[in-house]
Design a protein around this motif. Structure first.
Motif, PDB file in Angstrom:
ATOM      1  N   VAL A  53       0.850  -1.199   0.000  1.00  0.00           N
ATOM      2  CA  VAL A  53       0.000   0.000   0.000  1.00  0.00           C
ATOM      3  C   VAL A  53       0.879   1.239   0.000  1.00  0.00           C
ATOM      4  O   VAL A  53       2.034   1.213   0.438  1.00  0.00           O
ATOM      5  CB  VAL A  53      -0.952   0.015   1.214  1.00  0.00           C
ATOM      6  CG1 VAL A  53      -1.916  -1.152   1.173  1.00  0.00           C
ATOM      7  CG2 VAL A  53      -0.155   0.004   2.525  1.00  0.00           C
ATOM      8  N   ALA A  54       0.313   2.325  -0.513  1.00  0.00           N
ATOM      9  CA  ALA A  54       0.982   3.628  -0.495  1.00  0.00           C
ATOM     10  C   ALA A  54      -0.003   4.644   0.067  1.00  0.00           C
ATOM     11  O   ALA A  54      -1.147   4.741  -0.408  1.00  0.00           O
ATOM     12  CB  ALA A  54       1.432   4.028  -1.891  1.00  0.00           C
ATOM     13  N   VAL A  55       0.418   5.368   1.087  1.00  0.00           N
ATOM     14  CA  VAL A  55      -0.478   6.299   1.783  1.00  0.00           C
ATOM     15  C   VAL A  55       0.227   7.631   1.988  1.00  0.00           C
ATOM     16  O   VAL A  55       1.474   7.697   2.065  1.00  0.00           O
ATOM     17  CB  VAL A  55      -0.910   5.734   3.148  1.00  0.00           C
ATOM     18  CG1 VAL A  55      -1.871   4.574   2.968  1.00  0.00           C
ATOM     19  CG2 VAL A  55       0.295   5.292   3.972  1.00  0.00           C
ATOM     20  N   PRO A  56      -0.541   8.733   2.054  1.00  0.00           N
ATOM     21  CA  PRO A  56       0.076  10.048   2.258  1.00  0.00           C
ATOM     22  C   PRO A  56       0.608  10.218   3.683  1.00  0.00           C
ATOM     23  O   PRO A  56       0.042   9.700   4.643  1.00  0.00           O
ATOM     24  CB  PRO A  56      -1.072  11.018   1.979  1.00  0.00           C
ATOM     25  CG  PRO A  56      -2.316  10.229   2.197  1.00  0.00           C
ATOM     26  CD  PRO A  56      -1.993   8.825   1.815  1.00  0.00           C
ATOM     27  N   LEU A  57       1.709  10.956   3.780  1.00  0.00           N
ATOM     28  CA  LEU A  57       2.302  11.278   5.082  1.00  0.00           C
ATOM     29  C   LEU A  57       1.635  12.530   5.622  1.00  0.00           C
ATOM     30  O   LEU A  57       1.627  13.581   4.981  1.00  0.00           O
ATOM     31  CB  LEU A  57       3.813  11.507   4.917  1.00  0.00           C
ATOM     32  CG  LEU A  57       4.558  11.978   6.172  1.00  0.00           C
ATOM     33  CD1 LEU A  57       4.489  10.925   7.263  1.00  0.00           C
ATOM     34  CD2 LEU A  57       6.020  12.295   5.833  1.00  0.00           C
ATOM     35  N   ILE A  58       1.061  12.416   6.828  1.00  0.00           N
ATOM     36  CA  ILE A  58       0.333  13.535   7.428  1.00  0.00           C
ATOM     37  C   ILE A  58       1.227  14.344   8.363  1.00  0.00           C
ATOM     38  O   ILE A  58       1.208  15.571   8.367  1.00  0.00           O
ATOM     39  CB  ILE A  58      -0.897  12.999   8.192  1.00  0.00           C
ATOM     40  CG1 ILE A  58      -1.844  12.281   7.231  1.00  0.00           C
ATOM     41  CG2 ILE A  58      -1.620  14.132   8.915  1.00  0.00           C
ATOM     42  CD1 ILE A  58      -2.978  11.563   7.930  1.00  0.00           C
TER      43      ILE A  58
ATOM     44  N   GLY B 212      -9.181   1.902   6.725  1.00  0.00           N
ATOM     45  CA  GLY B 212     -10.437   2.591   6.984  1.00  0.00           C
ATOM     46  C   GLY B 212     -10.156   4.031   7.345  1.00  0.00           C
ATOM     47  O   GLY B 212      -9.102   4.589   7.015  1.00  0.00           O
ATOM     48  N   ASP B 213     -11.088   4.665   8.037  1.00  0.00           N
ATOM     49  CA  ASP B 213     -10.885   6.056   8.449  1.00  0.00           C
ATOM     50  C   ASP B 213      -9.859   6.115   9.577  1.00  0.00           C
ATOM     51  O   ASP B 213      -9.646   5.163  10.317  1.00  0.00           O
ATOM     52  CB  ASP B 213     -12.205   6.654   8.932  1.00  0.00           C
ATOM     53  CG  ASP B 213     -13.237   6.735   7.811  1.00  0.00           C
ATOM     54  OD1 ASP B 213     -12.815   6.809   6.641  1.00  0.00           O
ATOM     55  OD2 ASP B 213     -14.438   6.705   8.129  1.00  0.00           O
ATOM     56  N   GLY B 214      -9.218   7.264   9.700  1.00  0.00           N
ATOM     57  CA  GLY B 214      -8.273   7.456  10.798  1.00  0.00           C
ATOM     58  C   GLY B 214      -6.840   7.509  10.334  1.00  0.00           C
ATOM     59  O   GLY B 214      -6.547   7.731   9.145  1.00  0.00           O
ATOM     60  N   GLU B 215      -5.938   7.324  11.268  1.00  0.00           N
ATOM     61  CA  GLU B 215      -4.505   7.445  11.006  1.00  0.00           C
ATOM     62  C   GLU B 215      -3.765   6.252  11.602  1.00  0.00           C
ATOM     63  O   GLU B 215      -4.279   5.560  12.478  1.00  0.00           O
ATOM     64  CB  GLU B 215      -3.963   8.747  11.607  1.00  0.00           C
ATOM     65  CG  GLU B 215      -4.616  10.007  11.060  1.00  0.00           C
ATOM     66  CD  GLU B 215      -4.176  11.257  11.807  1.00  0.00           C
ATOM     67  OE1 GLU B 215      -3.591  11.104  12.918  1.00  0.00           O
ATOM     68  OE2 GLU B 215      -4.409  12.369  11.310  1.00  0.00           O
ATOM     69  N   GLU B 216      -2.549   6.023  11.132  1.00  0.00           N
ATOM     70  CA  GLU B 216      -1.667   4.981  11.655  1.00  0.00           C
ATOM     71  C   GLU B 216      -0.333   5.619  12.010  1.00  0.00           C
ATOM     72  O   GLU B 216       0.116   6.564  11.333  1.00  0.00           O
ATOM     73  CB  GLU B 216      -1.430   3.875  10.624  1.00  0.00           C
ATOM     74  CG  GLU B 216      -2.673   3.289  10.003  1.00  0.00           C
ATOM     75  CD  GLU B 216      -3.353   2.275  10.894  1.00  0.00           C
ATOM     76  OE1 GLU B 216      -2.860   2.039  12.020  1.00  0.00           O
ATOM     77  OE2 GLU B 216      -4.390   1.727  10.474  1.00  0.00           O
ATOM     78  N   GLU B 217       0.293   5.126  13.055  1.00  0.00           N
ATOM     79  CA  GLU B 217       1.616   5.625  13.443  1.00  0.00           C
ATOM     80  C   GLU B 217       2.652   4.545  13.197  1.00  0.00           C
ATOM     81  O   GLU B 217       2.474   3.392  13.607  1.00  0.00           O
ATOM     82  CB  GLU B 217       1.637   6.045  14.909  1.00  0.00           C
ATOM     83  CG  GLU B 217       2.942   6.729  15.314  1.00  0.00           C
ATOM     84  CD  GLU B 217       2.915   7.280  16.727  1.00  0.00           C
ATOM     85  OE1 GLU B 217       2.723   8.492  16.884  1.00  0.00           O
ATOM     86  OE2 GLU B 217       3.084   6.471  17.659  1.00  0.00           O
ATOM     87  N   LEU B 218       3.727   4.909  12.519  1.00  0.00           N
ATOM     88  CA  LEU B 218       4.785   3.972  12.161  1.00  0.00           C
ATOM     89  C   LEU B 218       6.107   4.458  12.744  1.00  0.00           C
ATOM     90  O   LEU B 218       6.430   5.657  12.664  1.00  0.00           O
ATOM     91  CB  LEU B 218       4.914   3.859  10.640  1.00  0.00           C
ATOM     92  CG  LEU B 218       3.638   3.541   9.848  1.00  0.00           C
ATOM     93  CD1 LEU B 218       3.912   3.653   8.358  1.00  0.00           C
ATOM     94  CD2 LEU B 218       3.125   2.150  10.204  1.00  0.00           C
ATOM     95  N   LYS B 219       6.874   3.558  13.300  1.00  0.00           N
ATOM     96  CA  LYS B 219       8.216   3.892  13.779  1.00  0.00           C
ATOM     97  C   LYS B 219       9.212   3.572  12.681  1.00  0.00           C
ATOM     98  O   LYS B 219       9.198   2.467  12.112  1.00  0.00           O
ATOM     99  CB  LYS B 219       8.550   3.096  15.038  1.00  0.00           C
ATOM    100  CG  LYS B 219       9.869   3.496  15.676  1.00  0.00           C
ATOM    101  CD  LYS B 219      10.113   2.723  16.965  1.00  0.00           C
ATOM    102  CE  LYS B 219      11.434   3.130  17.610  1.00  0.00           C
ATOM    103  NZ  LYS B 219      11.696   2.393  18.865  1.00  0.00           N
TER     104      LYS B 219
END
Length: 383
Positions: A312-317, A338-345
């Motif tokens: 997957v490719a997603v925008p950086l917020i 889905g809706d919302g955000e994810e946090e990645l280290k």
């Protein structure tokens, strides 16, 4: 808030801090004066101005004493010691509610003197039962031991070379003096003579190492395995929902931990210090088994995941870093679930390449063997 009120509030805060500092200094100075006075009075036992330690001779026996004022993680203590010609090792202390409880449930088995009043007051933390019964059959020995504890001492120890009366933690700064040392020495001399008459141990008490090896092996092994597996999980199989991983793992670890605590009872029971060993093993296991459950579940969730990952490719917020002993770097991206955000280290190099609102992040999404999604191969989408 107007400027005048801010000045008053700031003045009040500064005044409170100053009062706190002054009170702390006064208490510390008074405490230090009490310590110095106590050390000076103890010096009389050595016939000189005291620094809290010294030596002397009584009934032809040399003795030493030392008043330790306390330090980091070490409470104040007073120790009076004299050499003893006995190769026995033993330890006695005041009996606590902790000891009585574990004796009552049968985990700790303490040698008994046959004197109920003595056995309620003194805990024999050694396992040579025949010797204890024989040695403590002498009323003078029991009286000397109870006299030490009545004077304030909390432990009586012999390592085969010296007999020591220890008062820990020591609090009697106002009452301590030369008579405290002399009274302890008189009782220690009587006890040393009785130990020397007994001679060396005839038979070494049983020492069930197998049970202890199993109990502590499992507990320590869980800490090691849990730490290693959790590090691998955090580096190689990073879960998207750490809370779900911890909750699922801890739900399974709870009954296993309780089972281990029960298993340790037959493995460790039967000795005077069995309850102390059980408490140590339990403390290690209460940290190690949940840690092993979390790390093990995270590791197996990734290692056993045979499903095809989804790219997957997603925008950086947003991005941010957290500094402590080192610096950790985090990316906040739009959720692809889905809706919302994810946090990645991520690592510092990738973190520096990315600009929120401009760049997109590409990654591999893995469903996880146990339904705990994890990600890998996080990079700039244009690479």
């Amino acid at each position: 808030m107007d400027e005048r009120r801010m000045v008053w509030m700031l003045t009040a805060v500064i005044a409170l801090l100053l009062v706190t500092v002054v009170i702390t200094l006064v208490v510390a100075l008074r405490w230090r004066r009490r310590q110095r006075a106590a050390m000076g009075r103890l010096g009389e036992a050595a016939g000189r101005s005291g620094d809290g330690e010294g030596s002397g001779e009584l009934a032809g026996r040399r003795y030493r004493f030392a008043l330790f004022p306390g330090g980091r993680n070490m409470p104040p203590s007073l120790t009076v010691a004299l050499p003893v010609g006995s190769v026995r090792s033993l330890a006695l202390r005041r009996e606590r509610a902790f000891d009585r409880f574990f004796k009552a449930i049968g985990l700790a088995v303490e040698p008994q003197s046959g004197d109920p009043a003595f056995d309620r007051a003194v805990y024999l933390a050694f396992d040579d039962r025949p010797f204890a019964r024989r040695w403590l059959a002498d009323a003078r020995v029991r009286e000397a031991i109870r006299g030490l504890f009545a004077a304030g001492f909390t432990h009586l120890e012999c390592d085969g070379e010296a007999l020591r009366a220890v008062w820990r933690p020591f609090k009697a700064w106002e009452a301590v003096g030369a008579e405290t040392v002399h009274g302890a020495v008189e009782r220690l001399v009587s006890l040393a003579e009785s130990l020397e008459r007994e001679g060396p141990a005839r038979v070494a008490p049983d020492s069930p190492w197998a049970g202890r090896l199993v109990a502590f092996g499992i507990a320590v092994g869980a800490v090691v395995a849990g730490t290693v597996s959790l590090v691998i999980t955090a580096v190689r199989y990073v879960p998207l929902d750490w809370f779900d991983l911890w909750f699922t793992a801890l739900a399974g670890a709870l009954p296993l931990t309780l089972l281990f605590l029960l298993l340790c009872v037959p493995l460790l029971r039967g000795r005077a210090n069995s309850h102390v060993e059980w408490s140590v093993a339990a403390g290690i296991a209460l940290a190690g088994l949940p840690l092993a459950a979390v790390g093990g579940l995270g590791l197996l969730n990734g290692v056993m995941d045979e499903a095809q990952p989804r790219r997957v490719a997603v925008p950086l917020i947003h991005k941010h870093s957290v500094s402590g002993k080192g610096t950790s770097y985090y990316l906040t991206v739009a959720s692809w679930r889905g809706d919302g955000e994810e946090e990645l280290k991520v690592g510092g190099r990738l973190y520096g390449q990315l600009e929120p609102g401009r760049d997109r992040v590409r990654l591999l999404h893995h469903p996880g063997r146990f339904g705990l999604a994890w990600v890998s191969d996080v990079r700039l989408a244009d690479e």
